[in-house]
Write an enzyme that holds these catalytic residues in place. Structure first.
Site, PDB file in Angstrom:
ATOM      1  N   LYS A 176     -10.822  -5.235  10.204  1.00 28.12           N
ATOM      2  CA  LYS A 176      -9.609  -4.854  10.943  1.00 28.12           C
ATOM      3  C   LYS A 176      -9.446  -5.712  12.213  1.00 28.12           C
ATOM      4  CE  LYS A 176      -7.778  -1.677   8.361  1.00 28.12           C
ATOM      5  NZ  LYS A 176      -6.451  -1.915   7.766  1.00 28.12           N
TER       6      LYS A 176
ATOM      7  N   GLY B  69       1.000   4.316   3.682  1.00 34.70           N
ATOM      8  CA  GLY B  69       2.113   3.594   3.048  1.00 34.70           C
ATOM      9  C   GLY B  69       3.204   4.542   2.575  1.00 34.70           C
TER      10      GLY B  69
ATOM     11  N   TYR C  59     -15.906  -2.431   7.982  1.00 32.80           N
ATOM     12  CA  TYR C  59     -14.469  -2.135   7.980  1.00 32.80           C
ATOM     13  C   TYR C  59     -13.849  -2.560   9.310  1.00 32.80           C
ATOM     14  CZ  TYR C  59     -10.254   0.839   7.790  1.00 32.80           C
ATOM     15  OH  TYR C  59      -8.968   1.316   7.800  1.00 32.80           O
TER      16      TYR C  59
ATOM     17  N   HIS D  84     -11.762  11.392   4.578  1.00 32.45           N
ATOM     18  CA  HIS D  84     -11.820  11.485   6.034  1.00 32.45           C
ATOM     19  C   HIS D  84     -11.998  12.962   6.443  1.00 32.45           C
ATOM     20  CE1 HIS D  84      -9.800   7.491   5.859  1.00 32.45           C
ATOM     21  NE2 HIS D  84     -10.582   7.269   6.894  1.00 32.45           N
TER      22      HIS D  84
ATOM     23  N   ASP E  75     -23.245  11.971  12.422  1.00 32.77           N
ATOM     24  CA  ASP E  75     -22.162  12.352  13.333  1.00 32.77           C
ATOM     25  C   ASP E  75     -21.150  11.218  13.493  1.00 32.77           C
ATOM     26  OD1 ASP E  75     -22.577  14.959  14.191  1.00 32.77           O
ATOM     27  OD2 ASP E  75     -23.920  14.368  15.825  1.00 32.77           O
TER      28      ASP E  75
ATOM     29  N   GLY F 189      -0.595   4.827  -0.870  1.00 30.74           N
ATOM     30  CA  GLY F 189      -1.614   5.460  -0.015  1.00 30.74           C
ATOM     31  C   GLY F 189      -0.986   6.441   0.959  1.00 30.74           C
TER      32      GLY F 189
ATOM     33  N   GLY G 119       0.819  -1.221   0.000  1.00 35.99           N
ATOM     34  CA  GLY G 119       0.000   0.000   0.000  1.00 35.99           C
ATOM     35  C   GLY G 119       0.846   1.262   0.000  1.00 35.99           C
ATOM     36  N   HIS G 120       2.004   1.230  -0.677  1.00 36.72           N
ATOM     37  CA  HIS G 120       2.944   2.360  -0.574  1.00 36.72           C
ATOM     38  C   HIS G 120       2.458   3.620  -1.293  1.00 36.72           C
ATOM     39  CE1 HIS G 120       3.992   1.006  -4.583  1.00 36.72           C
ATOM     40  NE2 HIS G 120       4.584   2.162  -4.762  1.00 36.72           N
TER      41      HIS G 120
ATOM     42  N   ASN H 173      -7.646   8.728  14.227  1.00 34.39           N
ATOM     43  CA  ASN H 173      -7.889   9.357  12.914  1.00 34.39           C
ATOM     44  C   ASN H 173      -6.597  10.009  12.415  1.00 34.39           C
ATOM     45  OD1 ASN H 173     -10.634   8.978  13.943  1.00 34.39           O
ATOM     46  ND2 ASN H 173     -11.260  10.289  12.250  1.00 34.39           N
ATOM     47  N   LEU H 174      -6.371   9.906  11.111  1.00 38.04           N
ATOM     48  CA  LEU H 174      -5.118  10.378  10.529  1.00 38.04           C
ATOM     49  C   LEU H 174      -5.372  11.459   9.485  1.00 38.04           C
ATOM     50  CD1 LEU H 174      -3.595   6.838   9.883  1.00 38.04           C
ATOM     51  CD2 LEU H 174      -2.972   8.403  11.747  1.00 38.04           C
TER      52      LEU H 174
ATOM     53  N   SER I 180      -7.214   0.200  13.027  1.00 39.81           N
ATOM     54  CA  SER I 180      -7.873   1.517  13.071  1.00 39.81           C
ATOM     55  C   SER I 180      -8.654   1.649  14.380  1.00 39.81           C
ATOM     56  CB  SER I 180      -8.844   1.625  11.895  1.00 39.81           C
ATOM     57  OG  SER I 180      -9.801   2.631  12.149  1.00 39.81           O
ATOM     58  N   SER I 181      -8.770   2.859  14.890  1.00 42.66           N
ATOM     59  CA  SER I 181      -9.446   3.035  16.180  1.00 42.66           C
ATOM     60  C   SER I 181     -10.955   2.787  16.097  1.00 42.66           C
ATOM     61  CB  SER I 181      -9.181   4.438  16.740  1.00 42.66           C
ATOM     62  OG  SER I 181      -9.710   5.414  15.878  1.00 42.66           O
ATOM     63  N   CYS I 182     -11.499   2.630  14.882  1.00 45.00           N
ATOM     64  CA  CYS I 182     -12.939   2.339  14.778  1.00 45.00           C
ATOM     65  C   CYS I 182     -13.260   0.908  15.207  1.00 45.00           C
ATOM     66  CB  CYS I 182     -13.462   2.612  13.377  1.00 45.00           C
ATOM     67  SG  CYS I 182     -12.841   1.469  12.157  1.00 45.00           S
TER      68      CYS I 182
HETATM   69  O1  GFB Z   1     -13.044  10.935   9.316  1.00 40.78           O
HETATM   70  P1  GFB Z   1     -14.501  10.748   9.321  1.00 40.78           P
HETATM   71  O2  GFB Z   1     -15.199  10.828   8.009  1.00 40.78           O
HETATM   72  O3  GFB Z   1     -14.962   9.375   9.928  1.00 40.78           O
HETATM   73  O4  GFB Z   1     -15.106  11.898  10.299  1.00 40.78           O
HETATM   74  P2  GFB Z   1     -15.041   8.824  11.421  1.00 40.78           P
HETATM   75  C1  GFB Z   1     -16.473  11.996  10.459  1.00 40.78           C
HETATM   76  C2  GFB Z   1     -16.844  13.079  11.454  1.00 40.78           C
HETATM   77  O5  GFB Z   1     -16.573  14.379  10.896  1.00 40.78           O
HETATM   78  C3  GFB Z   1     -18.335  13.032  11.730  1.00 40.78           C
HETATM   79  C4  GFB Z   1     -17.807  15.080  10.712  1.00 40.78           C
HETATM   80  O6  GFB Z   1     -18.633  13.506  13.030  1.00 40.78           O
HETATM   81  C5  GFB Z   1     -18.872  13.966  10.656  1.00 40.78           C
HETATM   82  O7  GFB Z   1     -20.169  14.441  10.961  1.00 40.78           O
HETATM   83  N1  GFB Z   1     -17.770  15.859   9.467  1.00 40.78           N
HETATM   84  C6  GFB Z   1     -18.184  17.144   9.326  1.00 40.78           C
HETATM   85  C7  GFB Z   1     -17.352  15.442   8.255  1.00 40.78           C
HETATM   86  N2  GFB Z   1     -18.088  17.530   8.050  1.00 40.78           N
HETATM   87  C8  GFB Z   1     -17.562  16.498   7.354  1.00 40.78           C
HETATM   88  C9  GFB Z   1     -17.233  16.324   5.973  1.00 40.78           C
HETATM   89  O8  GFB Z   1     -17.398  17.192   5.130  1.00 40.78           O
HETATM   90  N3  GFB Z   1     -16.701  15.093   5.641  1.00 40.78           N
HETATM   91  C10 GFB Z   1     -16.479  14.101   6.564  1.00 40.78           C
HETATM   92  N4  GFB Z   1     -15.920  12.932   6.168  1.00 40.78           N
HETATM   93  N5  GFB Z   1     -16.817  14.250   7.882  1.00 40.78           N
HETATM   94  C11 GFB Z   1     -13.748   6.869  10.438  1.00 40.78           C
HETATM   95  C12 GFB Z   1     -14.134   5.559   9.841  1.00 40.78           C
HETATM   96  O9  GFB Z   1     -14.831   7.307  11.166  1.00 40.78           O
HETATM   97  O10 GFB Z   1     -12.677   6.737  11.330  1.00 40.78           O
HETATM   98  C13 GFB Z   1     -12.967   4.945   9.184  1.00 40.78           C
HETATM   99  O11 GFB Z   1     -15.185   5.746   8.922  1.00 40.78           O
HETATM  100  C14 GFB Z   1     -11.713   4.997  10.048  1.00 40.78           C
HETATM  101  O12 GFB Z   1     -13.313   3.644   8.936  1.00 40.78           O
HETATM  102  C15 GFB Z   1     -11.502   6.330  10.736  1.00 40.78           C
HETATM  103  O13 GFB Z   1     -11.779   4.011  11.009  1.00 40.78           O
HETATM  104  C16 GFB Z   1     -10.425   6.289  11.802  1.00 40.78           C
HETATM  105  O14 GFB Z   1     -13.977   9.397  12.282  1.00 40.78           O
HETATM  106  O15 GFB Z   1     -16.423   8.975  11.933  1.00 40.78           O
END
Ligand code: GFB
Length: 312
Positions: free
Chosen positions: A141, A17, A137, A180, A270, A14, A11-12, A166-167, A108-110
């Site tokens: 993991k 990676g 997902y 993300h 959310d 990404g 996955g280099h 989260n990264l 992943s922390s999820c």
């Molecule tokens: O990084 P994210 O998409 O996923 O962040 P998770 C989501 C959070 O950001 C929610 C808010 O609370 C959304 O409501 N948010 C606000 C937004 N505006 C936006 C926007 O425009 N785009 C996005 N994407 N979010 C991920 C997992 O969960 O966590 C992955 O889906 C992974 O699998 C990662 O494990 C670590 O943090 O909720």
């Protein structure tokens, strides 16, 4: 791991990676084995077995995965579980067959329960139900973590997992729906500022909290663990503090110089309300993140401007 070791970074291309490759090169590790998707399809067991037999890597970092933000996880549920299970089963079982010396699996922390006590430590795994938006997902993991543990227990393999929060950072994906959170905030605020929009709309309520780690800090920690860590137990790697989505947006607006209104679309999800991980196991090994949130946003935005806003 020595400068002569044959190291495969799956996955280099990404975000994670490519950060691992930068970190390894900084550390003087030059015998990197890197394969694009076109050269090696990690979902095909035969191809992976052939690859291991030909290239004989001694160390393997698994940063190859189908990833995305909350909406991508919610939408492509079948892809997220199947592709990730295939990739990791092929890579982990193949590594065992090929006699790989040591393997790091990126989780992943999820994978922590939706209602987990905060901060979440490695002992909280498996203690409750997962957040439904990303459960396919997360199950994949969790299976990867369990596989590493199982190959250790049954065969003595030096396979272990890291669990990042989260990264964000260089090479992030800025897709408007599938990215993300930090990538989404940067691209939305950039567009609002350049188009002089009076307000910018974000998902959810702004109250959930997220812990954001700059990807190079994760990579440095992972390379260090590959060299020094000899336990089978997974290790959390986080920034140490979290922020509400609103606070993150305000910081991005400040760094990018946008002064318009911040609005929320509460019809959008959310996700989990909080997922701060307890990184004391990693800290006890002498590690702490080098990049502050502001510095990380500045670097990410520079990468966004160069790579995404004005593609060459
Ligand atoms: O990084 P994210 O998409 O996923 O962040 P998770 C989501 C959070 O950001 C929610 C808010 O609370 C959304 O409501 N948010 C606000 C937004 N505006 C936006 C926007 O425009 N785009 C996005 N994407 N979010 C991920 C997992 O969960 O966590 C992955 O889906 C992974 O699998 C990662 O494990 C670590 O943090 O909720």
């Amino acid at each position: 791991m020595t400068p002569d070791s044959r190291i495969f970074v799956a996955g280099h291309n990404g975000m994670v990676g490519s950060a691992l490759v930068r970190s390894l090169r900084r550390g003087g590790f030059d015998h990197l084995i890197l394969k694009s998707k076109a050269e090696l399809d990690l979902t095909r067991q035969e191809e992976v077995e052939r690859f291991y037999a030909q290239e004989k890597p001694e160390f393997v970092f698994i940063a190859a995965a189908k990833v995305g933000g909350l909406m991508a996880n919610k939408t492509y549920r079948a892809d997220f579980i199947t592709t990730n299970l295939q990739i990791q089963a092929n890579l982990i079982h193949g590594a065992h067959q090929a006699g790989v010396s040591k393997l790091l699996f990126m989780a992943s922390s999820c994978i922590y329960p939706r209602e987990c006590p905060q901060p979440m430590n490695e002992g909280h795994l498996w203690s409750g139900y997962l957040e439904p938006t990303n459960s396919p997902y997360a199950v994949a993991k969790l299976a990867g973590i369990e596989m590493c543990r199982a190959y250790h227990d049954q065969h003595g393999a030096r396979f272990f997992s890291v669990i990042p929060c989260n990264l964000y950072g260089q090479n992030d994906n800025y897709h408007p729906e599938n990215s993300h959170v930090m990538a989404a905030l940067i691209s939305k605020v950039h567009r609002a500022r350049t188009e002089q929009q009076p307000s910018v709309l974000f998902w959810g309520t702004g109250t959930p909290r997220r812990e954001l780690l700059y990807v190079d800090d994760l990579a440095d920690a992972s390379v260090w663990l590959m060299q020094h860590y000899e336990q089978p137990d997974p290790v959390n790697i986080g920034y140490g503090t979290d922020h509400s989505i609103r606070e993150l947006i305000e910081t991005v607006c400040d760094v990018l110089g946008y002064t318009g209104r911040i609005e929320f679309d509460a019809s959008k999800p959310d996700g989990v309300m909080r997922k701060l991980i307890d990184s004391s196991r990693m800290q006890a090994l002498g590690w702490k993140p080098a990049t502050t949130l502001r510095e990380g946003i500045v670097k990410s935005y520079a990468d966004y401007l160069q790579r995404v806003a004005t593609p060459s």
